[in-house]
Design a protein around this motif. Sequence first.
Motif, PDB file in Angstrom:
ATOM      1  N   ALA A  47       0.806  -1.301   0.120  1.00 58.52           N
ATOM      2  CA  ALA A  47      -0.194   0.360  -0.345  1.00 58.52           C
ATOM      3  C   ALA A  47       1.059   0.934  -0.420  1.00 58.52           C
ATOM      4  CB  ALA A  47      -0.894   0.037   1.224  1.00 58.52           C
ATOM      5  N   ALA A  48       2.230   1.527   0.706  1.00 50.80           N
ATOM      6  CA  ALA A  48       2.811   2.612   0.324  1.00 50.80           C
ATOM      7  C   ALA A  48       3.378   2.687  -0.754  1.00 50.80           C
ATOM      8  CB  ALA A  48       4.086   2.090   1.640  1.00 50.80           C
ATOM      9  N   PHE A  49       3.665   1.704  -1.571  1.00 48.82           N
ATOM     10  CA  PHE A  49       4.105   2.132  -3.449  1.00 48.82           C
ATOM     11  C   PHE A  49       3.217   2.106  -3.956  1.00 48.82           C
ATOM     12  CE2 PHE A  49       7.648  -1.309  -2.063  1.00 48.82           C
ATOM     13  CZ  PHE A  49       9.056  -0.640  -2.403  1.00 48.82           C
ATOM     14  N   ASP A  50       1.886   2.151  -3.423  1.00 52.17           N
ATOM     15  CA  ASP A  50       0.892   1.987  -4.169  1.00 52.17           C
ATOM     16  C   ASP A  50       0.777   3.876  -4.116  1.00 52.17           C
ATOM     17  OD1 ASP A  50       0.295   0.232  -5.653  1.00 52.17           O
ATOM     18  OD2 ASP A  50      -1.485  -0.535  -3.792  1.00 52.17           O
ATOM     19  N   VAL A  51       0.374   4.549  -2.599  1.00 53.71           N
ATOM     20  CA  VAL A  51       0.817   5.539  -2.516  1.00 53.71           C
ATOM     21  C   VAL A  51       1.856   6.310  -3.022  1.00 53.71           C
ATOM     22  CG1 VAL A  51       1.087   8.058  -0.273  1.00 53.71           C
ATOM     23  CG2 VAL A  51      -0.312   5.901   0.111  1.00 53.71           C
ATOM     24  N   LEU A  52       2.949   5.800  -3.305  1.00 57.56           N
ATOM     25  CA  LEU A  52       3.786   6.550  -3.357  1.00 57.56           C
ATOM     26  C   LEU A  52       3.791   6.958  -5.092  1.00 57.56           C
ATOM     27  CD1 LEU A  52       7.316   7.221  -3.008  1.00 57.56           C
ATOM     28  CD2 LEU A  52       7.908   5.043  -3.493  1.00 57.56           C
TER      29      LEU A  52
END
Length: 214
Positions: free
Chosen positions: A22-27
Motif C-alpha cells: 500500500a505504501a508503494f501504491d501511495v508513493l
Amino acid sequence: MTKKQAADRAKVGITLAQVVGAAFDVLDRGGVAKLSTRAIAAELGVSMNTVMWHIRTKERLLDAMAEAVLGEVDLDGLPGRWDDQAAELLGRLRRAMLGHRDGARIVAGTFPAEPRTLAFTDRLMTALLEGCPTGRTAAWTAWNLFYFTLGLVQEEQAEPTGQRDRLRAYVSGQRFPGLVPALDDLMSVDFEGRFRFGIRQILHAASTMPAPER
C-alpha cells in the motif's frame, strides 16, 4: 467483542507485506511528499494505529520499502566477466528504482540488513572480489557504484528542466570560461549514457587502482 479485541483482529487481518504494498501504491501516485501513515491506512481501509503496529517507525517502513526494491533485482542470468556482472547488477538496480516514483529517494539513506538487500550486496561483492586487486578496493568500489547509481537516479527522477534553463541564463563565457564549452554535456539528460559511462569508468579504475591501506 471489546475494542481491544477488534483492534487485535484488524492487526492480524493485514500483513507487513500488505502495508509495504500500500505504501508503494501511495508513493507511485503522489511521490514521497504524499507518503504518510494516514495515506497508507486510507489505502488499506484500516486505522493509523494498525499501520503503526506493523511498521513501528517511519524509518522501518523505508527500510522495508528499500528491501522490496532490492528484491525486484534479478540476481540470475548474469554475464560471464566480473565487470560485466557488476555493471549488469547496477543496471538492474537502476531499473528497479526507476520503476517507482521517487524510488531512489526511498532507497537513499537506508541499508537494511535484510535477506534481499544482503543477497544483492553479496552478489556484487563476489563479482568485484574477482576483478579488484584487494578486498578493500572491492568494498569501497561497491559503495562508489551504489552511490553513483543512487545519485544519478535521483537526478533523473527529479526532472529539473527549469533548473537547467536557469543555469544557462547564469553562465557566461567571461565569468565561467570553463563551463561554457561543456555546458550542454554537463546538463545532459542522456541518463542512460551517463550511467553506463560512469559505471564503466568506476570499474576500470577499480581494476587497476588499489584502495589505500590503513
